[in-house]
Write a protein that holds these residues in place. Structure first.
Motif, PDB file in Angstrom:
ATOM      1  N   ALA A 162       0.311 -35.161  48.990  1.00 26.96           N
ATOM      2  CA  ALA A 162      -1.111 -35.481  49.188  1.00 26.96           C
ATOM      3  C   ALA A 162      -1.961 -34.218  49.231  1.00 26.96           C
ATOM      4  CB  ALA A 162      -1.287 -36.294  50.465  1.00 26.96           C
ATOM      5  N   HIS A 163      -1.462 -33.175  49.858  1.00 34.44           N
ATOM      6  CA  HIS A 163      -2.190 -31.912  49.946  1.00 34.44           C
ATOM      7  C   HIS A 163      -2.474 -31.358  48.546  1.00 34.44           C
ATOM      8  CE1 HIS A 163      -3.071 -27.862  51.721  1.00 34.44           C
ATOM      9  NE2 HIS A 163      -2.690 -27.488  50.511  1.00 34.44           N
ATOM     10  N   GLU A 164      -1.458 -31.356  47.702  1.00 36.42           N
ATOM     11  CA  GLU A 164      -1.644 -30.807  46.355  1.00 36.42           C
ATOM     12  C   GLU A 164      -2.578 -31.677  45.527  1.00 36.42           C
ATOM     13  OE1 GLU A 164      -0.932 -27.837  46.004  1.00 36.42           O
ATOM     14  OE2 GLU A 164       0.410 -27.696  47.729  1.00 36.42           O
ATOM     15  N   TRP A 165      -2.483 -32.995  45.660  1.00 32.35           N
ATOM     16  CA  TRP A 165      -3.399 -33.856  44.923  1.00 32.35           C
ATOM     17  C   TRP A 165      -4.830 -33.712  45.449  1.00 32.35           C
ATOM     18  CZ3 TRP A 165      -3.679 -35.437  40.367  1.00 32.35           C
ATOM     19  CH2 TRP A 165      -4.611 -36.407  39.983  1.00 32.35           C
ATOM     20  N   ALA A 166      -4.977 -33.430  46.721  1.00 32.54           N
ATOM     21  CA  ALA A 166      -6.318 -33.211  47.278  1.00 32.54           C
ATOM     22  C   ALA A 166      -7.005 -32.021  46.615  1.00 32.54           C
ATOM     23  CB  ALA A 166      -6.237 -33.015  48.789  1.00 32.54           C
ATOM     24  N   HIS A 167      -6.226 -31.037  46.163  1.00 34.07           N
ATOM     25  CA  HIS A 167      -6.829 -29.918  45.417  1.00 34.07           C
ATOM     26  C   HIS A 167      -7.466 -30.420  44.125  1.00 34.07           C
ATOM     27  CE1 HIS A 167      -5.826 -26.489  47.867  1.00 34.07           C
ATOM     28  NE2 HIS A 167      -4.573 -26.891  47.973  1.00 34.07           N
ATOM     29  N   LYS A 168      -6.786 -31.309  43.417  1.00 33.10           N
ATOM     30  CA  LYS A 168      -7.335 -31.890  42.186  1.00 33.10           C
ATOM     31  C   LYS A 168      -8.587 -32.694  42.506  1.00 33.10           C
ATOM     32  CE  LYS A 168      -7.756 -34.419  38.389  1.00 33.10           C
ATOM     33  NZ  LYS A 168      -7.904 -34.055  37.027  1.00 33.10           N
ATOM     34  N   LEU A 169      -8.518 -33.554  43.516  1.00 30.93           N
ATOM     35  CA  LEU A 169      -9.672 -34.366  43.884  1.00 30.93           C
ATOM     36  C   LEU A 169     -10.857 -33.507  44.307  1.00 30.93           C
ATOM     37  CD1 LEU A 169      -8.107 -37.313  45.911  1.00 30.93           C
ATOM     38  CD2 LEU A 169      -9.173 -37.408  43.649  1.00 30.93           C
ATOM     39  N   ASN A 170     -10.598 -32.505  45.099  1.00 28.86           N
ATOM     40  CA  ASN A 170     -11.668 -31.636  45.571  1.00 28.86           C
ATOM     41  C   ASN A 170     -12.357 -30.936  44.400  1.00 28.86           C
ATOM     42  OD1 ASN A 170     -13.232 -30.358  47.605  1.00 28.86           O
ATOM     43  ND2 ASN A 170     -11.933 -28.545  47.448  1.00 28.86           N
ATOM     44  N   ALA A 171     -11.590 -30.479  43.436  1.00 29.16           N
ATOM     45  CA  ALA A 171     -12.176 -29.832  42.261  1.00 29.16           C
ATOM     46  C   ALA A 171     -13.004 -30.831  41.454  1.00 29.16           C
ATOM     47  CB  ALA A 171     -11.080 -29.223  41.392  1.00 29.16           C
ATOM     48  N   SER A 172     -12.517 -32.061  41.327  1.00 28.95           N
ATOM     49  CA  SER A 172     -13.211 -33.071  40.530  1.00 28.95           C
ATOM     50  C   SER A 172     -14.442 -33.622  41.236  1.00 28.95           C
ATOM     51  CB  SER A 172     -12.253 -34.224  40.211  1.00 28.95           C
ATOM     52  OG  SER A 172     -11.165 -33.772  39.456  1.00 28.95           O
ATOM     53  N   VAL A 173     -14.311 -33.887  42.523  1.00 25.78           N
ATOM     54  CA  VAL A 173     -15.389 -34.534  43.274  1.00 25.78           C
ATOM     55  C   VAL A 173     -16.438 -33.536  43.752  1.00 25.78           C
ATOM     56  CG1 VAL A 173     -15.878 -35.850  45.384  1.00 25.78           C
ATOM     57  CG2 VAL A 173     -13.903 -36.444  43.982  1.00 25.78           C
ATOM     58  N   ASN A 174     -15.988 -32.388  44.242  1.00 29.26           N
ATOM     59  CA  ASN A 174     -16.903 -31.414  44.851  1.00 29.26           C
ATOM     60  C   ASN A 174     -17.090 -30.141  44.039  1.00 29.26           C
ATOM     61  OD1 ASN A 174     -17.277 -32.985  47.246  1.00 29.26           O
ATOM     62  ND2 ASN A 174     -15.236 -32.338  47.900  1.00 29.26           N
ATOM     63  N   ASP A 175     -16.402 -30.038  42.905  1.00 34.01           N
ATOM     64  CA  ASP A 175     -16.410 -28.808  42.112  1.00 34.01           C
ATOM     65  C   ASP A 175     -16.112 -27.610  43.013  1.00 34.01           C
ATOM     66  OD1 ASP A 175     -16.577 -27.366  39.740  1.00 34.01           O
ATOM     67  OD2 ASP A 175     -18.706 -26.929  40.031  1.00 34.01           O
ATOM     68  N   SER A 176     -15.090 -27.770  43.835  1.00 37.79           N
ATOM     69  CA  SER A 176     -14.739 -26.775  44.830  1.00 37.79           C
ATOM     70  C   SER A 176     -13.225 -26.546  44.800  1.00 37.79           C
ATOM     71  CB  SER A 176     -15.164 -27.289  46.209  1.00 37.79           C
ATOM     72  OG  SER A 176     -14.865 -26.374  47.217  1.00 37.79           O
TER      73      SER A 176
END
Length: 132
Positions: free
Chosen positions: A91-105
């Motif tokens: 989940a932690h690693e997938w959160a990196h993908k989500l954060n980049a996609s959702v927050n451009d961060s």
């Protein structure tokens, strides 16, 4: 008394599954995690490629360039670390993908912590509802 402690410890840490079972469990967990992220953020992501390699001082990493989650081979093989990888690292690693996609961060800033926290909560509340 020692026997009781040993018995109690047995129930705290689940048994370590066989290697082929671990690989299947991790692939299924990744599908579950991606589905939870899709539900939370109204997305239609597909699971990234999942690989295993020796990583130094970390349980996993996400490659934005290649859309790959790499898990540490030694952590997956370790009977106690496996459950951390299964429950947290995927989940932690997938959160990196989500954060980049959702927050451009990127990184582990406040945006990441919010995305990761929401993802962890969604997986704990009712993981079976996240699979469609």
């Amino acid at each position: 008394m020692l026997e009781a402690f040993t018995l109690a410890a047995h129930f705290v840490t689940p048994a370590s599954p066989e290697w082929s079972v671990k690989k299947r469990m991790l692939r299924e967990r990744l599908v579950e995690v991606v589905a939870a992220g899709n539900d939370l953020h109204t997305r239609n992501d597909t699971p990234p490629r999942l690989t295993m390699a020796r990583l130094h001082d970390q349980h996993g990493e996400y490659s934005h360039d290649w859309d790959i989650i790499t898990l540490d081979l030694e952590s997956v093989h370790d009977p106690e670390k496996f459950w951390h990888v299964y429950n947290e690292t995927v989940a932690h690693e997938w959160a990196h993908k989500l954060n980049a996609s959702v927050n451009d961060s990127s990184g582990h800033g406040d945006d990441f912590e919010r995305v990761f926290g929401a993802l962890r909560q969604a997986l704990r509340v009712a993981p079976e509802e996240n699979l469609h």
